[in-house]
Design a protein around this motif. Structure first.
Motif, PDB file in Angstrom:
ATOM      1  N   LEU A 145      -2.260 -56.913  32.069  1.00 37.85           N
ATOM      2  CA  LEU A 145      -2.452 -57.716  30.858  1.00 37.85           C
ATOM      3  C   LEU A 145      -1.262 -57.575  29.909  1.00 37.85           C
ATOM      4  O   LEU A 145      -0.835 -58.547  29.281  1.00 37.85           O
ATOM      5  CB  LEU A 145      -3.737 -57.294  30.147  1.00 37.85           C
ATOM      6  N   LYS A 146      -0.718 -56.363  29.820  1.00 34.54           N
ATOM      7  CA  LYS A 146       0.459 -56.092  28.983  1.00 34.54           C
ATOM      8  C   LYS A 146       1.299 -55.011  29.639  1.00 34.54           C
ATOM      9  O   LYS A 146       0.767 -54.105  30.280  1.00 34.54           O
ATOM     10  CB  LYS A 146       0.033 -55.622  27.577  1.00 34.54           C
ATOM     11  N   GLY A 147       2.626 -55.108  29.454  1.00 34.48           N
ATOM     12  CA  GLY A 147       3.517 -54.059  29.917  1.00 34.48           C
ATOM     13  C   GLY A 147       4.119 -54.325  31.289  1.00 34.48           C
ATOM     14  O   GLY A 147       4.037 -55.429  31.829  1.00 34.48           O
ATOM     15  N   GLN A 148       4.705 -53.275  31.866  1.00 34.51           N
ATOM     16  CA  GLN A 148       5.385 -53.353  33.155  1.00 34.51           C
ATOM     17  C   GLN A 148       5.036 -52.154  34.017  1.00 34.51           C
ATOM     18  O   GLN A 148       4.845 -51.044  33.515  1.00 34.51           O
ATOM     19  CB  GLN A 148       6.904 -53.387  32.969  1.00 34.51           C
ATOM     20  N   VAL A 149       4.972 -52.395  35.324  1.00 31.91           N
ATOM     21  CA  VAL A 149       4.621 -51.358  36.295  1.00 31.91           C
ATOM     22  C   VAL A 149       5.641 -51.392  37.428  1.00 31.91           C
ATOM     23  O   VAL A 149       6.039 -52.471  37.877  1.00 31.91           O
ATOM     24  CB  VAL A 149       3.204 -51.593  36.864  1.00 31.91           C
ATOM     25  N   LYS A 150       6.064 -50.220  37.884  1.00 33.51           N
ATOM     26  CA  LYS A 150       6.927 -50.162  39.067  1.00 33.51           C
ATOM     27  C   LYS A 150       6.105 -49.677  40.250  1.00 33.51           C
ATOM     28  O   LYS A 150       5.235 -48.808  40.114  1.00 33.51           O
ATOM     29  CB  LYS A 150       8.135 -49.253  38.839  1.00 33.51           C
ATOM     30  N   THR A 151       6.359 -50.263  41.419  1.00 35.15           N
ATOM     31  CA  THR A 151       5.786 -49.761  42.659  1.00 35.15           C
ATOM     32  C   THR A 151       6.927 -49.147  43.460  1.00 35.15           C
ATOM     33  O   THR A 151       8.023 -49.709  43.519  1.00 35.15           O
ATOM     34  CB  THR A 151       5.103 -50.879  43.464  1.00 35.15           C
ATOM     35  N   TYR A 152       6.667 -47.993  44.065  1.00 38.24           N
ATOM     36  CA  TYR A 152       7.744 -47.269  44.737  1.00 38.24           C
ATOM     37  C   TYR A 152       7.195 -46.374  45.845  1.00 38.24           C
ATOM     38  O   TYR A 152       5.999 -46.096  45.926  1.00 38.24           O
ATOM     39  CB  TYR A 152       8.528 -46.418  43.736  1.00 38.24           C
ATOM     40  N   LYS A 153       8.097 -45.947  46.727  1.00 44.01           N
ATOM     41  CA  LYS A 153       7.789 -44.978  47.767  1.00 44.01           C
ATOM     42  C   LYS A 153       8.732 -43.785  47.627  1.00 44.01           C
ATOM     43  O   LYS A 153       9.817 -43.925  47.051  1.00 44.01           O
ATOM     44  CB  LYS A 153       7.950 -45.609  49.159  1.00 44.01           C
ATOM     45  N   VAL A 154       8.329 -42.654  48.162  1.00 43.25           N
ATOM     46  CA  VAL A 154       9.149 -41.440  48.132  1.00 43.25           C
ATOM     47  C   VAL A 154       9.338 -40.972  49.566  1.00 43.25           C
ATOM     48  O   VAL A 154       8.362 -40.815  50.311  1.00 43.25           O
ATOM     49  CB  VAL A 154       8.492 -40.334  47.291  1.00 43.25           C
ATOM     50  N   ASN A 155      10.602 -40.735  49.970  1.00 42.14           N
ATOM     51  CA  ASN A 155      10.845 -40.308  51.349  1.00 42.14           C
ATOM     52  C   ASN A 155      10.674 -38.789  51.495  1.00 42.14           C
ATOM     53  O   ASN A 155      10.326 -38.087  50.535  1.00 42.14           O
ATOM     54  CB  ASN A 155      12.226 -40.772  51.843  1.00 42.14           C
ATOM     55  N   PHE A 173      12.748 -36.496  51.671  1.00 41.60           N
ATOM     56  CA  PHE A 173      13.682 -35.695  50.889  1.00 41.60           C
ATOM     57  C   PHE A 173      13.423 -35.815  49.383  1.00 41.60           C
ATOM     58  O   PHE A 173      14.188 -35.311  48.573  1.00 41.60           O
ATOM     59  CB  PHE A 173      15.116 -36.131  51.194  1.00 41.60           C
ATOM     60  N   GLY A 174      12.342 -36.500  49.026  1.00 41.60           N
ATOM     61  CA  GLY A 174      11.990 -36.637  47.624  1.00 41.60           C
ATOM     62  C   GLY A 174      12.723 -37.763  46.905  1.00 41.60           C
ATOM     63  O   GLY A 174      12.619 -37.898  45.694  1.00 41.60           O
ATOM     64  N   LYS A 175      13.469 -38.594  47.637  1.00 45.64           N
ATOM     65  CA  LYS A 175      14.202 -39.689  47.022  1.00 45.64           C
ATOM     66  C   LYS A 175      13.261 -40.873  46.816  1.00 45.64           C
ATOM     67  O   LYS A 175      12.513 -41.258  47.713  1.00 45.64           O
ATOM     68  CB  LYS A 175      15.391 -40.119  47.886  1.00 45.64           C
ATOM     69  N   GLU A 176      13.328 -41.447  45.652  1.00 43.61           N
ATOM     70  CA  GLU A 176      12.441 -42.536  45.285  1.00 43.61           C
ATOM     71  C   GLU A 176      13.105 -43.885  45.548  1.00 43.61           C
ATOM     72  O   GLU A 176      14.262 -44.102  45.213  1.00 43.61           O
ATOM     73  CB  GLU A 176      12.079 -42.408  43.801  1.00 43.61           C
ATOM     74  N   LEU A 177      12.350 -44.801  46.155  1.00 46.89           N
ATOM     75  CA  LEU A 177      12.822 -46.164  46.369  1.00 46.89           C
ATOM     76  C   LEU A 177      11.854 -47.119  45.693  1.00 46.89           C
ATOM     77  O   LEU A 177      10.678 -47.187  46.055  1.00 46.89           O
ATOM     78  CB  LEU A 177      12.909 -46.494  47.861  1.00 46.89           C
TER      79      LEU A 177
END
Length: 350
Positions: A179-189, A191-195
């Motif tokens: 309804l308001k704002g922004q959301v990111k969707t992501y995965k973590v490999n 090694f802890g790196k976020e995509l």
């Protein structure tokens, strides 16, 4: 299902090699040795996909694409250029005419098959034309009204910045509407790196694919800023999907658009420079984050931007410093502000 591919290639040896690869992969192949014959065969056979050389006698590949794109029966056929010329001007010319993809010779057979599979899958996901028993406008209006029923008068919750909305591996029980704002969707490999997979703004739905597949979430969703989310119970969503064709069509289009966007992102990572990817990401985030890229600053963290671009934060910072020196962006405590939108667009299209 056996797909039919029209191959238009004047080099007989090359054509035989490509045909052998396609037939071994289970495709039916129609062959044309020049552009004129290729146009005629496309009109007669309506293949599922066309592979076409650019430099050919009688009629070049650009002309073939131009003619077929103007004909109703052939305009929707996926079209991939095959060429030994790898100049960027040729690439842009082909894409501007409406080509779906572009492969430079010599190429690996596996790469060719992957591109073909992607394009055929994209074609298969295209929603069918609306049923013509009522005006399209009325269908669209009905769909929007039913669509709004999904998230109106449902439970709502405020998530603060960096709060998790759902986690990878959780079983889905709700569809989420921002309804308001922004959301990111992501995965973590491992090694802890976020995509980061995507940034979702106000008016977006989250988590509908796991609900349809009845599988756990395969990604994480985190609030980029304070957000307000509407919770749509799983039974309400599934009931609407399976009983209302207008709502189902809207979500099918969303799935198709998401697939196309991911394909384009993979192509960008494969073929574009870091400079081009940073420029493209700033343009995309700017339009989502501010509504108008020339009004407000982009306040998304550098770490998140580098994850979207697919590069290190250090490389991102160097590129942003270059853009600042070239007066394309302004960097201040509030974030990034785009100063020269046309020049960033030109960088992307180089």
């Amino acid at each position: 299902m056996i797909y039919t591919i029209l191959l238009i290639e004047d080099n007989l040896e090359m054509a035989e090699n490509i045909s052998a690869i396609l037939k071994l992969a289970g495709y039916s192949v129609i062959y044309a040795q020049n552009g004129r014959t290729g146009v005629e065969l496309a009109q007669q056979n309506h293949p599922d996909l066309i592979l076409c050389d650019i430099m050919m006698p009688e009629m070049d590949g650009f002309t073939v694409l131009h003619i077929l794109s103007k004909m109703e029966d052939t305009s929707g056929i996926p079209f991939i250029f095959l060429t030994a010329k790898a100049e960027k001007s040729d690439f842009r010319a082909g894409m501007n005419l409406g080509a779906d993809d572009y492969i430079s010779k010599p190429f690996d057979g596996v790469d060719l098959l992957k591109v073909i599979e992607l394009r055929l899958r994209k074609k298969a996901f295209r929603p069918s034309a609306p049923i013509q028993d009522e005006p399209v406008f009325n269908q669209h209006a009905k769909g929007l009204l039913e669509f709004k029923k999904l998230y109106e008068n449902k439970a709502r919750r405020i998530f603060r910045k960096k709060d998790l909305i759902y986690m990878e591996g959780q079983n889905p029980n709700h569809l989420f509407y921002i309804l308001k704002g922004q959301v990111k969707t992501y995965k973590v490999n491992h090694f802890g790196k976020e995509l980061i997979i995507d940034i979702h703004e106000e008016g977006s739905f989250l988590g509908y694919l796991p609900l349809l597949e009845d599988k756990p979430y395969n990604e994480n969703a985190e609030a980029l800023v304070d957000v307000e989310i509407s919770f749509i119970p799983k039974p309400d969503f599934l009931s609407m999907m399976f009983t209302n064709k207008e709502v189902a069509n809207i979500f099918i289009k969303m799935l198709s658009n998401n697939l196309e966007e991911m394909e384009n992102r993979l192509l960008d990572i494969a073929y574009q420079s870091v400079r081009q990817r940073v420029a493209g990401t700033l343009l995309k985030i700017g339009k989502q984050h501010t509504g108008n890229t020339e009004n407000r600053a982009i306040s998304i963290a550098r770490r998140d931007i580098s994850s979207i671009v697919g590069t290190t934060t250090e490389s991102l910072n160097r590129t942003l410093a270059d853009f600042k020196d070239e007066k394309l962006i302004e960097i201040n405590p509030d974030g990034l502000k785009i100063l020269n939108l046309p020049q960033l667009e030109r960088i992307v299209n180089l």
